[in-house]
Design a protein around this motif. Structure first.
Motif, PDB file in Angstrom:
ATOM      1  N   VAL A   1       0.916  -1.256   0.064  1.00 57.81           N
ATOM      2  CA  VAL A   1      -0.002   0.019   0.200  1.00 57.81           C
ATOM      3  C   VAL A   1       0.865   1.283   0.069  1.00 57.81           C
ATOM      4  N   THR A   2       0.318   2.488   0.098  1.00 57.73           N
ATOM      5  CA  THR A   2       0.918   3.647   0.365  1.00 57.73           C
ATOM      6  C   THR A   2       0.771   3.928   1.575  1.00 57.73           C
ATOM      7  N   GLY A   3       1.888   4.213   2.350  1.00 57.33           N
ATOM      8  CA  GLY A   3       1.657   4.646   3.787  1.00 57.33           C
ATOM      9  C   GLY A   3       1.122   6.081   3.898  1.00 57.33           C
ATOM     10  N   THR A   4       0.927   6.640   5.053  1.00 53.15           N
ATOM     11  CA  THR A   4       0.364   7.817   5.327  1.00 53.15           C
ATOM     12  C   THR A   4       1.367   8.994   5.034  1.00 53.15           C
ATOM     13  N   ASP A   5       2.630   8.596   4.910  1.00 56.55           N
ATOM     14  CA  ASP A   5       3.598   9.738   4.400  1.00 56.55           C
ATOM     15  C   ASP A   5       3.791   9.593   2.992  1.00 56.55           C
ATOM     16  N   GLY A   6       3.006   8.976   2.196  1.00 59.76           N
ATOM     17  CA  GLY A   6       2.976   8.868   0.805  1.00 59.76           C
ATOM     18  C   GLY A   6       4.187   7.966   0.237  1.00 59.76           C
ATOM     19  N   VAL A   7       4.789   7.274   1.067  1.00 57.99           N
ATOM     20  CA  VAL A   7       5.809   6.333   0.685  1.00 57.99           C
ATOM     21  C   VAL A   7       5.169   4.921   0.416  1.00 57.99           C
ATOM     22  N   PRO A   8       5.377   4.355  -0.718  1.00 52.83           N
ATOM     23  CA  PRO A   8       5.094   2.993  -0.779  1.00 52.83           C
ATOM     24  C   PRO A   8       5.567   1.993   0.166  1.00 52.83           C
ATOM     25  N   VAL A   9       4.672   1.266   0.907  1.00 49.81           N
ATOM     26  CA  VAL A   9       5.177   0.261   1.827  1.00 49.81           C
ATOM     27  C   VAL A   9       4.664  -1.200   1.614  1.00 49.81           C
ATOM     28  N   GLU A  10       5.417  -2.102   2.157  1.00 53.00           N
ATOM     29  CA  GLU A  10       4.956  -3.383   1.852  1.00 53.00           C
ATOM     30  C   GLU A  10       4.991  -4.251   3.434  1.00 53.00           C
ATOM     31  N   HIS A  11       4.375  -5.524   3.216  1.00 50.03           N
ATOM     32  CA  HIS A  11       4.125  -6.329   4.543  1.00 50.03           C
ATOM     33  C   HIS A  11       3.607  -5.709   5.684  1.00 50.03           C
ATOM     34  N   VAL A  12       2.532  -4.757   5.533  1.00 49.77           N
ATOM     35  CA  VAL A  12       2.126  -4.081   6.596  1.00 49.77           C
ATOM     36  C   VAL A  12       1.140  -5.025   7.395  1.00 49.77           C
ATOM     37  N   VAL A  13       1.457  -4.720   8.566  1.00 50.25           N
ATOM     38  CA  VAL A  13       0.664  -5.616   9.845  1.00 50.25           C
ATOM     39  C   VAL A  13       0.163  -4.611  10.865  1.00 50.25           C
ATOM     40  N   ARG A  14      -1.073  -4.563  10.754  1.00 50.13           N
ATOM     41  CA  ARG A  14      -1.769  -3.391  11.809  1.00 50.13           C
ATOM     42  C   ARG A  14      -2.247  -4.022  13.021  1.00 50.13           C
TER      43      ARG A  14
END
Length: 182
Positions: A109-122
């Motif tokens: 996804v795209t993080g809240t800071d606008g940076v593409p991120v992966e392996h997001v575990v909320r």
């Protein structure tokens, strides 16, 4: 002969360290944290000789342990063995100490800071800001993400390296316990 002795001592020291960090908590009488985020506010004692050792009072059973003061994560097996530990870089919002569970995951996804991120575990929500672990595809950390990011935006992304993000992704599935400590 001296080389063999030094190698033997190094091996024994390493094995002692490994044994110390893998003793099941129930065998050493450590209490686990309360199930509420407001509980467990006290700072867990650290082993000054081994700063990467699993802190006391960090729960029991299989879990992710996240220290907001030390910016470190431990992935702990059901038997209490530390499977992995690594440094992280938090966003601008920290969850309160307590016990949480992984609520959702996203491969990319795209993080809240606008940076593409992966392996997001909320695993938490702090006053409308979702908190979770992720790895920036470009390997940046929140401190480096100033190009185009709004400094007034609150971020809950706890950044890991891509390799650590992969380890977290494999370990922390939906419902996995996450213990946040100071």
């Amino acid at each position: 002969m001296a080389g063999l002795t030094a190698a033997a001592l190094a091996t024994v020291g390493f094995l002692a360290y490994q044994a110390q960090s893998s003793v099941p908590e129930e065998l050493v009488g450590r209490p686990g944290p309360s199930a509420t985020p407001a509980a467990s506010a006290a700072k867990a004692p650290r082993d000054r000789r081994h700063p990467t050792a699993l802190p006391a009072h960090s729960g029991a059973g299989e879990r992710v342990v996240y220290s907001v003061d030390d910016d470190r994560v431990w992935l702990v097996s059901a038997g209490g063995t530390v499977e992995n530990t690594f440094k992280v870089t938090p966003g601008s919002v920290d969850p309160a100490p307590g016990t949480y569970a992984v609520t959702s995951r996203s491969k990319a996804v795209t993080g809240t800071d606008g940076v593409p991120v992966e392996h997001v575990v909320r695993f938490a929500d702090v006053q409308g800001v979702v908190v979770g672990f992720s790895a920036a595809v470009d390997q940046s950390t929140p401190d480096e993400d100033t190009d185009g990011a709004d400094p007034g935006v609150k971020t809950g992304g706890v950044r890991e390296s891509r390799a650590d993000g992969e380890a977290m992704w494999m370990f922390a599935t939906i419902g996995q316990k996450v213990v946040v400590i100071r």
